[in-house]
Enzyme design. Structure first.
Site, PDB file in Angstrom:
ATOM      1  N   GLU A  72     -49.308  20.344  21.060  1.00 35.01           N
ATOM      2  CA  GLU A  72     -48.791  19.060  21.528  1.00 35.01           C
ATOM      3  C   GLU A  72     -49.274  17.905  20.655  1.00 35.01           C
ATOM      4  O   GLU A  72     -48.521  16.972  20.376  1.00 35.01           O
ATOM      5  CB  GLU A  72     -49.201  18.826  22.987  1.00 35.01           C
ATOM      6  CG  GLU A  72     -48.679  19.859  23.962  1.00 35.01           C
ATOM      7  CD  GLU A  72     -47.177  20.047  23.889  1.00 35.01           C
ATOM      8  OE1 GLU A  72     -46.456  19.052  23.647  1.00 35.01           O
ATOM      9  OE2 GLU A  72     -46.717  21.186  24.061  1.00 35.01           O
ATOM     10  N   ASP A 131     -46.297  24.585  15.868  1.00 37.11           N
ATOM     11  CA  ASP A 131     -47.121  25.797  15.812  1.00 37.11           C
ATOM     12  C   ASP A 131     -47.884  25.861  14.494  1.00 37.11           C
ATOM     13  O   ASP A 131     -49.088  26.129  14.463  1.00 37.11           O
ATOM     14  CB  ASP A 131     -46.244  27.044  15.942  1.00 37.11           C
ATOM     15  CG  ASP A 131     -45.708  27.247  17.346  1.00 37.11           C
ATOM     16  OD1 ASP A 131     -46.242  26.636  18.282  1.00 37.11           O
ATOM     17  OD2 ASP A 131     -44.745  28.028  17.490  1.00 37.11           O
TER      18      ASP A 131
END
Length: 487
Positions: free
Chosen positions: A137, A205
């Site tokens: 995030e 990611d």
């Protein structure tokens, strides 16, 4: 110490907009679309992002079931800032919030704001897995994915983002109406958003796993948690519709695993704070269902020393929640004797003391601990104990200092309002309550309370001037927020 859970918000609406969902999506093969590329994110300046972030944080505080537990808030912010300190391209301050929601989710939005669902504590086996979600995030924020998505939509469907943001606000007042509005708004551009989202997820990611490693966590935690999500998706019979916009294809998992495999293997032990936070989140929150199970506590009892202590803490917490105060005290005492300055133990001991109407015991315990280690959580505990013990003046002294240095903590303002009410300081009580309203985005009510406070203050006094100046500040804030309230 105390919990203040507020009205429900369909937080997944924000998650869908913010492109930060960590849960797997159920998409048919046609949802695997070509890469659309990214734009420069020129739609918003950093200042505009922070201003929009401030607006939406206030809406979140006023409508979402936020967990304002000082210990849990302190823990997730400490963990988050550890990760942020190892991230690149950090252009805004970061703030981390916890929502009481039993669905796995996390999302990031404007201005460095990251929101976690409490269910993450249930599904994260270790601290590295929880950190992997947060690193993902954080990377959405540092890469300005929301601003870049807005730039993309500005070209292809300029009204979509305006409608979607407006639907989020509608959802805060009427979840069903908000969901219907959002579904209709996004229907025409669903395919493009899926493709753009998939690219952002993979980029988050890739960058997140680097942040995870630099911060000293196990990089294998990211693919292992993604695999857990994918396994859950395979065996779920009725996935939430919102997940259709956030695909988790096998290629994303494979890419994360390949990147982790290229990094040096490490063995990372979860901190004691992780286990205490998990016990507290599962035992006190998770949508009102106690998920601190006997099986988990038994498992910890057979684990390492940190897990054993967390198991004992968890059992004491369960007893306290059931109002079995003598049992809770007996269970907690060996831990507290060994670590008298442990904030988790002190907080629980305070709750037990206050539950048994022994406020003076709580006050003495906290005063001694605070002299050794100044901790904002313990300051709030001590102020609360003074209030419960009928000493509002002592509470006021602590809370005036606390709110000066922690202006965004509604807990402090709420307690200060209680202290001023007990002291019959009506204007100061109104002013403190006004700050709570302002933090929750209720600026009209805040201004009204401050106007009443000004009318009750001595004419021409410094207090009156301070209230009037604050009214002017809030009116200026209303002007800055006008573009967002019209969406």
């Amino acid at each position: 110490m105390f919990r203040q859970l507020k009205k429900n918000l369909v937080a997944t609406l924000i998650a869908a907009l913010a492109l930060g969902q960590v849960a797997p999506a159920f998409a048919d093969p046609a949802d695997t679309l070509p890469d659309m590329g990214t734009s420069a994110g020129s739609t918003l300046s950093i200042g505009q992002e922070m201003q929009m972030g401030d607006f939406y944080v206030r809406q979140l505080r006023g409508s979402a079931p936020l967990i304002n537990d000082p210990l849990l808030v302190q823990y997730i912010n400490a963990l988050g800032m550890r990760l942020v300190s190892h991230a690149d391209s950090v252009k805004t301050p970061f703030h981390f919030f916890l929502i009481n929601n039993d669905e796995i989710n996390a999302f990031a939005f404007f201005g460095g704001n990251v929101v976690l669902h409490s269910a993450l504590f249930r599904y994260a086996d270790n601290e590295s897995q929880l950190a992997s979600v947060m690193a993902h995030e954080i990377s959405h924020v540092t890469q300005r994915h929301l601003a870049r998505a807005m730039e993309d939509q500005k070209r292809s469907a300029p009204l979509t983002w305006v409608g979607a943001l407006g639907s989020i606000l509608l959802a805060m007042a009427s979840p069903q109406a908000g969901m219907a509005a959002l579904t209709g708004t996004l229907a025409g551009t669903r395919q493009g958003m899926i493709s753009f989202t998939q690219q952002n997820e993979q980029e988050a990611d890739r960058i997140g796993i680097q942040v995870l490693q630099r911060a000293g966590f196990d990089p294998q935690a990211m693919p292992s948690f993604l695999e857990k999500l994918l396994d859950q998706a395979r065996y779920s019979t009725r996935p939430p519709e919102i997940l259709l916009t956030h695909p988790l294809p096998e290629s994303r998992l494979a890419d994360a695993r390949n990147r982790a495999n290229q990094m040096r293997p490490v063995v990372v032990q979860s901190s004691a704070d992780f286990y205490f936070a998990k016990a507290r989140a599962l035992g006190m929150y998770n949508s009102g269902r106690n998920q601190l199970t006997s099986d988990l506590l038994d498992q910890w009892s057979k684990g390492n020393v940190r897990q054993q202590h967390a198991a004992q803490y968890g059992r004491a917490l369960q007893a306290m929640e059931a109002s079995k105060y003598d049992e809770a005290r007996k269970t907690l005492q060996p831990l507290l004797s060994a670590e008298p300055n442990n904030a988790w133990y002190l907080d629980l001991a305070t709750d037990i003391d206050l539950g048994q109407k022994r406020a003076n015991d709580a006050i003495n315990r906290l005063k001694n601990a605070r002299d050794l280690r100044v901790n904002p959580v313990l300051q709030l505990n001590l102020a609360n104990a003074y209030l419960q013990g009928g000493q509002p003046k002592a509470a006021e002294t602590i809370l005036n200092r606390y709110t000066f240095s922690h202006k965004d903590d509604g807990n402090g303002w709420d307690l200060l309002a209680q202290a001023e009410a007990a002291l019959n300081n009506r204007d100061q009580e109104l002013a403190a309550r006004a700050e709570s309203y302002a933090l929750a985005g209720r600026l009209d009510q805040a201004i009204s309370l401050l106007s009443s406070a000004s009318a009750q203050a001595k004419l021409g006094s410094q207090q009156q001037a301070r209230y009037d100046a604050r009214i002017d500040q809030l009116r200026q804030l209303q002007e800055r927020f006008k573009p967002y309230t019209k969406m």
